[in-house]
Design an enzyme around this catalytic site. Sequence first.
Site, PDB file in Angstrom:
ATOM      1  N   ARG A  49      63.431-109.608 -11.900  1.00  0.00           N
ATOM      2  CA  ARG A  49      63.795-108.302 -11.445  1.00  0.00           C
ATOM      3  C   ARG A  49      64.110-107.607 -12.754  1.00  0.00           C
ATOM      4  NH1 ARG A  49      68.050-108.976 -14.069  1.00  0.00           N
ATOM      5  NH2 ARG A  49      68.550-106.847 -13.392  1.00  0.00           N
ATOM      6  N   GLY A  50      64.586-106.535 -12.544  1.00  0.00           N
ATOM      7  CA  GLY A  50      64.672-105.447 -13.902  1.00  0.00           C
ATOM      8  C   GLY A  50      63.422-104.807 -13.846  1.00  0.00           C
ATOM      9  N   ALA A  51      63.607-103.344 -13.964  1.00  0.00           N
ATOM     10  CA  ALA A  51      62.276-102.392 -14.044  1.00  0.00           C
ATOM     11  C   ALA A  51      61.333-102.731 -15.120  1.00  0.00           C
ATOM     12  CB  ALA A  51      62.708-101.141 -14.264  1.00  0.00           C
ATOM     13  N   ARG A  86      57.077-103.262  -5.452  1.00  0.00           N
ATOM     14  CA  ARG A  86      58.311-102.688  -5.671  1.00  0.00           C
ATOM     15  C   ARG A  86      58.285-101.042  -6.097  1.00  0.00           C
ATOM     16  NH1 ARG A  86      63.534-105.212  -7.720  1.00  0.00           N
ATOM     17  NH2 ARG A  86      64.919-104.463  -5.970  1.00  0.00           N
ATOM     18  N   GLN A 187      74.266-109.244  -9.058  1.00  0.00           N
ATOM     19  CA  GLN A 187      73.514-109.343 -10.162  1.00  0.00           C
ATOM     20  C   GLN A 187      74.424-109.097 -11.424  1.00  0.00           C
ATOM     21  OE1 GLN A 187      72.590-107.575  -7.694  1.00  0.00           O
ATOM     22  NE2 GLN A 187      70.196-107.254  -7.709  1.00  0.00           N
ATOM     23  N   ASP A 228      66.101 -97.409 -12.742  1.00  0.00           N
ATOM     24  CA  ASP A 228      64.683 -97.625 -12.502  1.00  0.00           C
ATOM     25  C   ASP A 228      63.700 -96.628 -12.436  1.00  0.00           C
ATOM     26  OD1 ASP A 228      64.739-100.656 -11.057  1.00  0.00           O
ATOM     27  OD2 ASP A 228      66.650 -99.769 -11.092  1.00  0.00           O
ATOM     28  N   LYS A 239      70.395 -99.492  -9.489  1.00  0.00           N
ATOM     29  CA  LYS A 239      70.961-100.457  -8.358  1.00  0.00           C
ATOM     30  C   LYS A 239      71.972 -99.672  -7.424  1.00  0.00           C
ATOM     31  CE  LYS A 239      69.810-103.514  -8.068  1.00  0.00           C
ATOM     32  NZ  LYS A 239      68.584-103.706  -7.103  1.00  0.00           N
TER      33      LYS A 239
END
Length: 342
Positions: A49-51, A86, A187, A228, A239
């Site tokens: 995860r994490g752009a 995504r 998160q 993002d 988020k």
Amino acid sequence: MQALNTTSLTLSDNRLLILDQQALPQEKQWRSCDSVEELVDHILTLRVRGAPLIGLSASLLLALLAERGVPRKELEQALITLRASRPTAVNLMNNLDRMKLALAQPQWVPAMVEEAQRLVEEDRKLCDRIADHGAGLVKPGSRLLTHCNTGGLATAGIGTAIGVLLRAHQQGKVQQVWVDETRPLLQGGRLTAWELGELGIPYRLICDSMAASLMAQGQVDAVWVGADRIAANGDVANKIGTYSLAVLAHYHRIPFYVAAPHTTHDPHCPNGAAIAIEQRAAVEVTGVTGSFGSCQWAPVDAPVYNPAFDVTPAALISGWVFDSGVITPQQVSEGIFQRALG
């Protein structure tokens, strides 16, 4: 390919391993990532995860597959499959566009390897530059609030918003960081709290609903978040819960900063309304699952609304901190985001 070690990605003996971010902080598990199907599953389950990290993991896997002799046609299909994994984070799209150009080269195997490695090194440098620019906005003795996770777990470097907090901490300017738990997948509570502890940055964990109370008491000096996708009018997708913090910060006259690499900016997206927002499974809201097990607390058949992201209007943002410098609301009103950055 050359060996690689980041907080969340390891490349050794031509194998890509990812740190399972669903298992943290209770367990530190490294999982194999040998196929497009495996990576898509890791992305959908938020093990990756994490752009920035999503884009880098996709680029590295494509380069490895090219080195293993996977035919060009299969790699072209892999690009399409990964792009759909995504929809909100634009870093993935940007990285895949660059890998597609490399795939079109006559010597496409070395071109893809070089491009993937270049993307990793670029991300490391971008994080350092963001931290340098952002730390200049942090005042001595600051109590800062952050949301979700924006550190080394989400990038190849020191992170975006957390990178700023780290640099400011190294300069002796951070009194404390308030960490939103970041429901529904926690998160902040699972990942950011773990990272800040590893970095030695003083923090306190709070429920998302406690932020307003802290601001009203004068306990928050600034809010720092990642992104993002950033639209051409300055709107920011991040988020879920970010928009709420921006509204609260605006009401309490607290600076609200967005830290991101220029690769998160999308000049082709006119505004936040045009950003596709991923909808996730109801089970994430009706209970919780992790390395600690599973717990269902809501009625099994409870109707659920569960968007992964929300959009913060540009009017609520005090500054956009990029690797190239700090962009002000005045610059945004003059149209700076309508053209490519970097």
